[in-house]
Design a protein around this motif. Structure first.
Motif, PDB file in Angstrom:
ATOM      1  N   GLY A 170       0.822  -1.206   0.000  1.00  0.00           N
ATOM      2  CA  GLY A 170       0.000   0.000   0.000  1.00  0.00           C
ATOM      3  C   GLY A 170       0.851   1.249   0.000  1.00  0.00           C
ATOM      4  N   PRO A 171       0.278   2.369   0.435  1.00  0.00           N
ATOM      5  CA  PRO A 171       1.010   3.633   0.398  1.00  0.00           C
ATOM      6  C   PRO A 171       2.043   3.722   1.505  1.00  0.00           C
ATOM      7  CG  PRO A 171      -1.117   3.943   1.429  1.00  0.00           C
ATOM      8  CD  PRO A 171      -1.088   2.528   0.953  1.00  0.00           C
ATOM      9  N   GLY A 172       3.061   4.563   1.258  1.00  0.00           N
ATOM     10  CA  GLY A 172       4.043   4.868   2.280  1.00  0.00           C
ATOM     11  C   GLY A 172       3.710   6.171   2.974  1.00  0.00           C
ATOM     12  N   PRO A 173       4.560   6.609   3.906  1.00  0.00           N
ATOM     13  CA  PRO A 173       4.288   7.850   4.653  1.00  0.00           C
ATOM     14  C   PRO A 173       4.142   9.085   3.775  1.00  0.00           C
ATOM     15  CG  PRO A 173       5.966   6.550   5.769  1.00  0.00           C
ATOM     16  CD  PRO A 173       5.719   5.873   4.453  1.00  0.00           C
ATOM     17  N   VAL A 174       4.767   9.123   2.605  1.00  0.00           N
ATOM     18  CA  VAL A 174       4.624  10.279   1.727  1.00  0.00           C
ATOM     19  C   VAL A 174       3.187  10.417   1.242  1.00  0.00           C
ATOM     20  CG1 VAL A 174       5.240  11.190  -0.555  1.00  0.00           C
ATOM     21  CG2 VAL A 174       7.026  10.405   0.987  1.00  0.00           C
ATOM     22  N   ALA A 175       2.507   9.292   1.036  1.00  0.00           N
ATOM     23  CA  ALA A 175       1.152   9.305   0.474  1.00  0.00           C
ATOM     24  C   ALA A 175       0.069   9.173   1.531  1.00  0.00           C
ATOM     25  CB  ALA A 175       1.019   8.174  -0.549  1.00  0.00           C
TER      26      ALA A 175
END
Length: 520
Positions: free
Chosen positions: A189-194
């Motif tokens: 899934g998404p990382g901390p940026v997203a």
């Protein structure tokens, strides 16, 4: 010559008796002398040695003879199947919302299902009859919930946690399948940026502490760090780890990642892992579904139709790059999207690929065939909400699809990637169950089917279960459930990949082993 005399003449001499201890001692002295030993004495000593060896052989033969009579028999290469009679599942809790459980209608009797706080205490709900279902709304808190089932009730059991927020930062629909404890788990899934927040929930339902190692891959490569190793989870507790916000959450190295493949492994004990995403910008929260172990052939079902962005996420955990052939399967058939039929994905990374152009607003599944094991899923946004999906194994007669919490606008997305498939869909609630609805999925097609409560007049807030049973002779079918509410910019939705609910377990047969006869 008389035949009887001939047999008598050829009869071997009878064996000599074993010499007495005194004679043995004399023979040893005789052998130590430097003078010549008589032929008769030498033969006597040799005979004694052969007699001793013969006794040893007789003993070994007797030992193995006894083993032959006492051993369990030859092992079957196929083993045998047995019904599931126990189950443990964890619902991450904390957020509040609805817990729902659906048991499989079956002729078996006996058993019990209890849902209780993981840290202990009184069960919040129980069931004792197959085919039964229940739901309960919970408040936000600091604990998770553990479901324990025994007897016939454990077979084909499914549990789900869903939340519905009309407004605020958490606006949206979110759902999580209550999962079983394991030693190796993947999430994509998404990382901390997203995402504004990315939280990992680790629950230990056993009486011994567990130790967890967390590793991750990103679009730029592996996030090599000693952070995230050896995280302790005490018995009957849930530990929340902020990804990118603590040493246990991989530290600062993960903060720059836009996409993540998280691997949660234990080096002692087992845990149930859940990952919560707070997307931000009024996109609400969502839970990442657990992905199957890496494989070279995958089907990712339930990519939603309609407006919004759709991204395919592929991770290659091995040391070598992967070449992946991609096929999109919609209601109109299967095709390789132009310019995206082959995807070259670097090793130790997460690759993101926009597929909304290929889907043209149609619900679909994505079939991937790679030259090495991969993990795959998707991210979707529509209206005011987000959702995530992952690859699934096909449903089977002994592993039907069961979803516990269906309400609002619920629908199934069913895909038959290779051969034509037929399933029977039955909905269940406290008032009874519907007549089975037969749904046919042509080979290489995706079919959407709306769901309705058994009485047809259920209010939006009333949950009902659904059972999806492939018919005998059906081709493989992959499924997901979309739960939605609203329209346009107010559209809220969540997607639940449907995995087979176990009704039987395969047990290997025992095999003979000389280790049982030889002391260690």
């Amino acid at each position: 010559m008389n035949p009887r005399k001939l047999l008598t003449a050829r009869r071997l001499p009878s064996p000599r008796r074993l010499p007495s201890p005194r004679k043995l001692a004399d023979a040893r002295k005789l052998l130590k002398r430097d003078d010549l030993v008589s032929t008769d004495t030498l033969l006597r000593v040799i005979g004694m040695r052969y007699a001793t060896a013969a006794l040893m052989l007789v003993g070994v033969a007797a030992l193995y003879g006894a083993a032959t009579f006492s051993r369990p028999g030859d092992a079957s290469a196929n083993g045998h199947d047995a019904p599931v009679t126990s189950a443990v599942m964890v619902c991450p809790g904390h957020e509040g919302g609805r817990l729902a459980v659906q048991s499989l209608p079956a002729p078996g009797k006996g058993g019990r299902v209890d849902m209780a706080p993981t840290k202990g205490g009184t069960a919040i709900a129980s069931m004792t009859s197959p085919g039964q279902s229940w739901e309960k709304d919970t408040e936000s808190g600091d604990d998770s919930y553990t479901l324990r089932a025994t007897g016939a009730m454990a077979a084909g059991l499914a549990a789900e946690q869903t939340t519905h927020e009309e407004d605020g930062d958490d606006r949206g629909l979110a759902g999580a399948r209550c999962a079983t404890p394991a030693t190796d788990q993947w999430f994509l899934g998404p990382g901390p940026v997203a995402a504004d927040e990315l939280d990992l929930y680790l629950t230990n339902v056993d009486s011994q502490p567990a130790s967890v190692d967390l590793t991750a891959l990103s679009g730029e490569g592996p996030l090599d760090t000693t952070d995230g190793r050896g995280t302790r989870v005490d018995p009957y507790t849930t530990r929340v780890v902020r990804i990118g916000g603590s040493a246990e959450g991989l530290g600062d190295i993960v903060k720059s990642a836009a996409d993540l493949a998280l691997r949660v492994r234990t080096n002692g004990g087992r845990v149930t892992a859940s990952v919560r995403v707070r997307a931000g910008e009024e996109k609400g929260i969502e839970w990442l579904p657990r992905s199957p172990a890496p494989a070279s052939s995958l089907v990712v079902p339930g990519v939603p139709g309609g407006s919004g962005k759709r991204r395919l996420l592929v991770s290659v955990p091995g040391e070598a790059d992967a070449r992946i052939r991609m096929q999109v399967i919609t209601k109109d058939g299967a095709f390789a999207p132009q310019g995206q039929d082959v995807l070259d994905a670097p090793a130790k990374t997460v690759t993101s690929l926009a597929v909304d152009g290929a889907l043209v607003g149609k619900a679909a599944a994505v079939r991937l065939v790679a030259d090495r094991p991969i993990v795959a899923g998707f991210a979707a946004d529509r209206g005011a909400d987000i959702a995530y999906g992952t690859s699934t194994p096909p449903l089977t007669g002994s592993g039907p699809g069961i979803v516990a919490d269906n309400r609002f606008d619920s629908s199934l997305v069913l895909t038959a990637p290779s051969g034509a498939a037929t399933v029977e869909v039955t909905t269940i609630n406290a008032t009874g169950k519907s007549a089975p609805q037969e749904i046919r999925i042509p080979a290489g097609r995706t079919v959407e089917a709306a769901l309705a409560a058994p009485n047809g007049n259920a209010e939006d807030g009333t949950a009902y279960g659904v059972v999806i049973m492939p018919k005998p002779g059906s081709g493989p079918v992959h499924a997901s459930r979309t739960l939605a509410k609203g329209k346009g910019d107010d559209y809220l939705f969540t997607i639940l990949p449907i995995t087979p609910s176990a009704t039987i377990v395969h047990l290997p047969d025992t095999a003979d082993s000389q280790g049982a006869l030889i002391p260690g």
